[in-house]
Design a protein around this motif. Structure first.
Motif, PDB file in Angstrom:
ATOM      1  N   LEU A 144       0.817  -1.213   0.000  1.00  9.41           N
ATOM      2  CA  LEU A 144       0.000   0.000   0.000  1.00  9.41           C
ATOM      3  C   LEU A 144       0.855   1.270   0.000  1.00  9.41           C
ATOM      4  N   GLY A 145       2.158   1.100   0.027  1.00 10.73           N
ATOM      5  CA  GLY A 145       3.055   2.255  -0.132  1.00 10.73           C
ATOM      6  C   GLY A 145       3.033   3.245   1.018  1.00 10.73           C
ATOM      7  N   CYS A 146       2.752   2.781   2.229  1.00  6.28           N
ATOM      8  CA  CYS A 146       2.701   3.696   3.379  1.00  6.28           C
ATOM      9  C   CYS A 146       4.037   4.449   3.524  1.00  6.28           C
TER      10      CYS A 146
ATOM     11  N   GLY B 248       6.226  17.928   3.873  1.00  2.00           N
ATOM     12  CA  GLY B 248       4.774  17.856   3.990  1.00  2.00           C
ATOM     13  C   GLY B 248       4.106  17.711   2.629  1.00  2.00           C
ATOM     14  N   ILE B 249       2.784  17.605   2.679  1.00  5.26           N
ATOM     15  CA  ILE B 249       1.979  17.541   1.459  1.00  5.26           C
ATOM     16  C   ILE B 249       0.961  18.679   1.543  1.00  5.26           C
ATOM     17  N   ALA B 250       0.952  19.522   0.510  1.00  4.30           N
ATOM     18  CA  ALA B 250       0.002  20.648   0.507  1.00  4.30           C
ATOM     19  C   ALA B 250      -1.397  20.130   0.217  1.00  4.30           C
TER      20      ALA B 250
ATOM     21  N   ALA C 159      -8.974   2.173  13.364  1.00  4.36           N
ATOM     22  CA  ALA C 159      -9.925   3.257  13.077  1.00  4.36           C
ATOM     23  C   ALA C 159      -9.281   4.306  12.180  1.00  4.36           C
ATOM     24  N   MET C 160      -8.014   4.615  12.448  1.00  8.48           N
ATOM     25  CA  MET C 160      -7.311   5.623  11.627  1.00  8.48           C
ATOM     26  C   MET C 160      -7.214   5.150  10.181  1.00  8.48           C
ATOM     27  N   ILE C 161      -6.835   3.898   9.995  1.00 10.39           N
ATOM     28  CA  ILE C 161      -6.661   3.382   8.624  1.00 10.39           C
ATOM     29  C   ILE C 161      -8.008   3.394   7.883  1.00 10.39           C
ATOM     30  N   GLN C 162      -9.079   3.029   8.582  1.00  9.30           N
ATOM     31  CA  GLN C 162     -10.375   2.890   7.906  1.00  9.30           C
ATOM     32  C   GLN C 162     -11.177   4.192   7.791  1.00  9.30           C
TER      33      GLN C 162
ATOM     34  N   HIS D 221      -4.337  11.653  17.552  1.00  7.37           N
ATOM     35  CA  HIS D 221      -3.608  12.902  17.765  1.00  7.37           C
ATOM     36  C   HIS D 221      -4.365  14.123  17.265  1.00  7.37           C
ATOM     37  N   SER D 222      -4.936  14.024  16.053  1.00  4.75           N
ATOM     38  CA  SER D 222      -5.438  15.265  15.455  1.00  4.75           C
ATOM     39  C   SER D 222      -6.903  15.203  15.028  1.00  4.75           C
ATOM     40  N   GLY D 223      -7.664  14.192  15.485  1.00  3.16           N
ATOM     41  CA  GLY D 223      -9.075  14.124  15.100  1.00  3.16           C
ATOM     42  C   GLY D 223      -9.227  13.704  13.648  1.00  3.16           C
TER      43      GLY D 223
ATOM     44  N   THR E 205      -8.742  13.488  10.017  1.00  4.29           N
ATOM     45  CA  THR E 205      -7.682  13.969   9.125  1.00  4.29           C
ATOM     46  C   THR E 205      -8.234  14.143   7.716  1.00  4.29           C
ATOM     47  N   LEU E 206      -7.533  14.955   6.952  1.00  4.39           N
ATOM     48  CA  LEU E 206      -7.913  15.182   5.554  1.00  4.39           C
ATOM     49  C   LEU E 206      -7.572  13.934   4.759  1.00  4.39           C
ATOM     50  N   PRO E 207      -8.262  13.731   3.631  1.00  6.33           N
ATOM     51  CA  PRO E 207      -7.967  12.523   2.842  1.00  6.33           C
ATOM     52  C   PRO E 207      -6.631  12.579   2.092  1.00  6.33           C
ATOM     53  N   VAL E 208      -5.755  13.519   2.472  1.00  8.65           N
ATOM     54  CA  VAL E 208      -4.371  13.497   1.948  1.00  8.65           C
ATOM     55  C   VAL E 208      -3.753  12.174   2.393  1.00  8.65           C
ATOM     56  N   MET E 209      -3.995  11.813   3.651  1.00 10.03           N
ATOM     57  CA  MET E 209      -3.731  10.459   4.128  1.00 10.03           C
ATOM     58  C   MET E 209      -4.842   9.624   3.487  1.00 10.03           C
ATOM     59  N   PRO E 210      -4.493   8.689   2.581  1.00  6.49           N
ATOM     60  CA  PRO E 210      -5.549   8.119   1.713  1.00  6.49           C
ATOM     61  C   PRO E 210      -6.475   7.112   2.394  1.00  6.49           C
ATOM     62  N   TRP E 211      -7.010   7.483   3.558  1.00  9.37           N
ATOM     63  CA  TRP E 211      -7.899   6.553   4.260  1.00  9.37           C
ATOM     64  C   TRP E 211      -9.165   6.214   3.474  1.00  9.37           C
TER      65      TRP E 211
ATOM     66  N   SER F  80      -9.349   5.306   0.546  1.00  6.59           N
ATOM     67  CA  SER F  80      -8.994   4.123  -0.259  1.00  6.59           C
ATOM     68  C   SER F  80      -8.864   2.875   0.610  1.00  6.59           C
ATOM     69  N   TYR F  81      -8.669   3.067   1.918  1.00  4.46           N
ATOM     70  CA  TYR F  81      -8.466   1.918   2.797  1.00  4.46           C
ATOM     71  C   TYR F  81      -9.745   1.553   3.558  1.00  4.46           C
ATOM     72  N   ALA F  82     -10.835   2.321   3.331  1.00  8.60           N
ATOM     73  CA  ALA F  82     -12.037   2.182   4.156  1.00  8.60           C
ATOM     74  C   ALA F  82     -12.583   0.754   4.174  1.00  8.60           C
TER      75      ALA F  82
ATOM     76  N   ALA G 236       4.854  20.443  12.779  1.00 11.47           N
ATOM     77  CA  ALA G 236       3.411  20.608  13.020  1.00 11.47           C
ATOM     78  C   ALA G 236       2.719  20.957  11.709  1.00 11.47           C
ATOM     79  N   ASN G 237       1.483  20.468  11.540  1.00 16.99           N
ATOM     80  CA  ASN G 237       0.708  20.809  10.345  1.00 16.99           C
ATOM     81  C   ASN G 237       0.570  22.326  10.232  1.00 16.99           C
ATOM     82  N   VAL G 238       0.476  22.803   8.999  1.00 18.36           N
ATOM     83  CA  VAL G 238       0.402  24.239   8.745  1.00 18.36           C
ATOM     84  C   VAL G 238      -0.998  24.560   8.230  1.00 18.36           C
TER      85      VAL G 238
ATOM     86  N   HIS H 285       3.160  18.886  -3.685  1.00 21.06           N
ATOM     87  CA  HIS H 285       1.756  19.131  -4.002  1.00 21.06           C
ATOM     88  C   HIS H 285       1.321  18.153  -5.076  1.00 21.06           C
ATOM     89  N   PHE H 286       0.242  17.416  -4.816  1.00 22.43           N
ATOM     90  CA  PHE H 286      -0.334  16.554  -5.843  1.00 22.43           C
ATOM     91  C   PHE H 286      -1.318  17.428  -6.620  1.00 22.43           C
ATOM     92  N   GLY H 287      -0.999  17.782  -7.845  1.00 19.20           N
ATOM     93  CA  GLY H 287      -1.868  18.687  -8.592  1.00 19.20           C
ATOM     94  C   GLY H 287      -2.552  17.991  -9.747  1.00 19.20           C
TER      95      GLY H 287
HETATM   96  C1  HEC Z   1      -0.116   9.913   0.187  1.00 17.01           C
HETATM   97  C2  HEC Z   1       0.625   9.888   1.427  1.00 17.01           C
HETATM   98  C3  HEC Z   1       0.252   8.886   2.487  1.00 17.01           C
HETATM   99  C4  HEC Z   1       0.157   7.508   2.354  1.00 17.01           C
HETATM  100  C5  HEC Z   1       0.381   6.663   1.111  1.00 17.01           C
HETATM  101  C6  HEC Z   1      -0.181   7.009   3.677  1.00 17.01           C
HETATM  102  N1  HEC Z   1      -0.309   8.044   4.563  1.00 17.01           N
HETATM  103 FE1  HEC Z   1      -0.762   7.891   6.543  1.00 17.01          FE
HETATM  104  N2  HEC Z   1      -0.743   9.911   6.736  1.00 17.01           N
HETATM  105  C7  HEC Z   1      -0.400  10.797   5.719  1.00 17.01           C
HETATM  106  C8  HEC Z   1      -0.483  12.140   6.232  1.00 17.01           C
HETATM  107  C9  HEC Z   1      -0.228  13.423   5.439  1.00 17.01           C
HETATM  108  C10 HEC Z   1      -0.864  12.040   7.591  1.00 17.01           C
HETATM  109  C11 HEC Z   1      -1.106  13.181   8.585  1.00 17.01           C
HETATM  110  C12 HEC Z   1      -2.541  13.621   8.451  1.00 17.01           C
HETATM  111  C13 HEC Z   1      -2.869  14.821   9.319  1.00 17.01           C
HETATM  112  O1  HEC Z   1      -2.139  15.122  10.260  1.00 17.01           O
HETATM  113  O2  HEC Z   1      -3.906  15.435   9.043  1.00 17.01           O
HETATM  114  C14 HEC Z   1      -1.019  10.628   7.874  1.00 17.01           C
HETATM  115  C15 HEC Z   1      -1.395  10.102   9.104  1.00 17.01           C
HETATM  116  C16 HEC Z   1      -1.430   8.764   9.413  1.00 17.01           C
HETATM  117  C17 HEC Z   1      -1.727   8.204  10.717  1.00 17.01           C
HETATM  118  C18 HEC Z   1      -2.066   9.017  11.965  1.00 17.01           C
HETATM  119  C19 HEC Z   1      -0.867   9.079  12.855  1.00 17.01           C
HETATM  120  C20 HEC Z   1      -0.907  10.197  13.854  1.00 17.01           C
HETATM  121  O3  HEC Z   1       0.024  10.235  14.673  1.00 17.01           O
HETATM  122  O4  HEC Z   1      -1.825  11.028  13.836  1.00 17.01           O
HETATM  123  C21 HEC Z   1      -1.650   6.841  10.614  1.00 17.01           C
HETATM  124  C22 HEC Z   1      -1.877   5.809  11.716  1.00 17.01           C
HETATM  125  C23 HEC Z   1      -1.308   6.553   9.246  1.00 17.01           C
HETATM  126  N3  HEC Z   1      -1.189   7.733   8.533  1.00 17.01           N
HETATM  127  C24 HEC Z   1      -1.102   5.279   8.759  1.00 17.01           C
HETATM  128  C25 HEC Z   1      -0.867   4.974   7.413  1.00 17.01           C
HETATM  129  C26 HEC Z   1      -0.768   3.637   6.899  1.00 17.01           C
HETATM  130  C27 HEC Z   1      -0.841   2.381   7.758  1.00 17.01           C
HETATM  131  C28 HEC Z   1      -0.584   3.738   5.556  1.00 17.01           C
HETATM  132  C29 HEC Z   1      -0.507   2.624   4.542  1.00 17.01           C
HETATM  133  C30 HEC Z   1      -1.565   1.648   4.608  1.00 17.01           C
HETATM  134  C31 HEC Z   1      -0.543   5.161   5.232  1.00 17.01           C
HETATM  135  N4  HEC Z   1      -0.721   5.880   6.389  1.00 17.01           N
HETATM  136  C32 HEC Z   1      -0.361   5.675   3.964  1.00 17.01           C
HETATM  137  C33 HEC Z   1      -0.057  10.482   4.429  1.00 17.01           C
HETATM  138  C34 HEC Z   1      -0.044   9.203   3.889  1.00 17.01           C
END
Ligand code: HEC
Length: 203
Positions: free
Chosen positions: A67-69, A94-96, A132-135, A141-143, A145-151, A153-155, A181-183, A195-197
């Protein structure tokens, strides 16, 4: 109804904006330096953990690689120079999440430290909290999160797979690494970001 002074004020403001635009046309590229793109990331080797089976940890390692985490969560990976000593220990790049071509100071999120370091990582997270964070993207930590973290796709990940990822993350050697810290949008960032544009040719 606007009163007269409001109208005058808005006329003055518009004139000032037009003047400002003419004098200093904003060229977003002046503010940015080109860095290299991401690379494929390896994942670190788990250490023994008695709470989970070796199969769970191995499956988690496989899924995290698949999944390229690490391509976001490893320092340097987003700019093509991953720090192998700090695999999955968070990114200083960071990621904008707002468009830097429109916002002079876009909002930026920093991929978190996923190792079990108690202060800078996820040492205090329970397995259900990690799942819960992954899904759902809800971070302890931060309530929400934006879908920049691709949750999103993992739901639909199966519970066993999410548990295996948690098992693997908990088995990692803790790395002490505080990510910036996030900006918020409009604030200046001190750390670099990508930036993913979405672009289209004009012609
Ligand atoms: C495209 C980039 C990207 C990928 C791929 C990604 N993440 Fe993230 N992840 C982020 C970002 C950015 C944040 C911080 C989000 C925020 O603070 O709002 C984050 C936050 C998190 C957090 C919360 C941690 C905390 O301390 O708040 C967890 C857990 C996490 N990611 C797990 C994973 C896992 C497991 C994978 C792979 C299955 C993964 N992420 C893939 C970008 C990514």
């Amino acid at each position: 109804m606007k009163n007269r002074s409001d109208v005058v004020l808005s006329a003055v403001l518009s004139a000032t904006l037009v003047l400002a635009a003419c004098e200093t046309a904003y060229n977003p590229l002046e503010d940015y330096e080109q860095l290299n793109p991401a690379t494929d990331m390896p994942v670190p080797t788990p250490v023994d953990n008695t709470n989970f089976t070796a199969e769970q940890v191995a499956r988690g390692q496989y899924l995290v690689a698949l999944l390229g985490c690490g391509s976001c969560h490893t320092n340097g990976a987003l700019v093509g120079t991953p720090n192998m000593e700090q695999l999955l220990a968070g990114s200083d790049t960071g990621i904008a999440w707002s468009n830097p071509l429109v916002d002079r100071n876009p909002g930026i999120v920093y991929p978190a430290n996923l190792t079990p370091d108690i202060e800078t990582g996820m040492g205090s997270w329970s397995t259900p909290e990690i799942i819960a964070m992954i899904q759902t993207g809800v971070s302890k930590h931060s309530g929400q999160t934006l879908p920049v973290m691709p949750w999103p796709s993992y739901a639909n990940i199966h519970a066993e797979d999410a548990t295996a990822i948690a098992a693997y993350l908990k088995s990692l050697p803790p790395v002490r690494h505080q990510v910036p810290a996030n900006v918020q949008r409009g604030q200046r960032s001190t750390a670099p970001f990508i930036h993913f544009g979405v672009y289209q040719s004009k012609e």
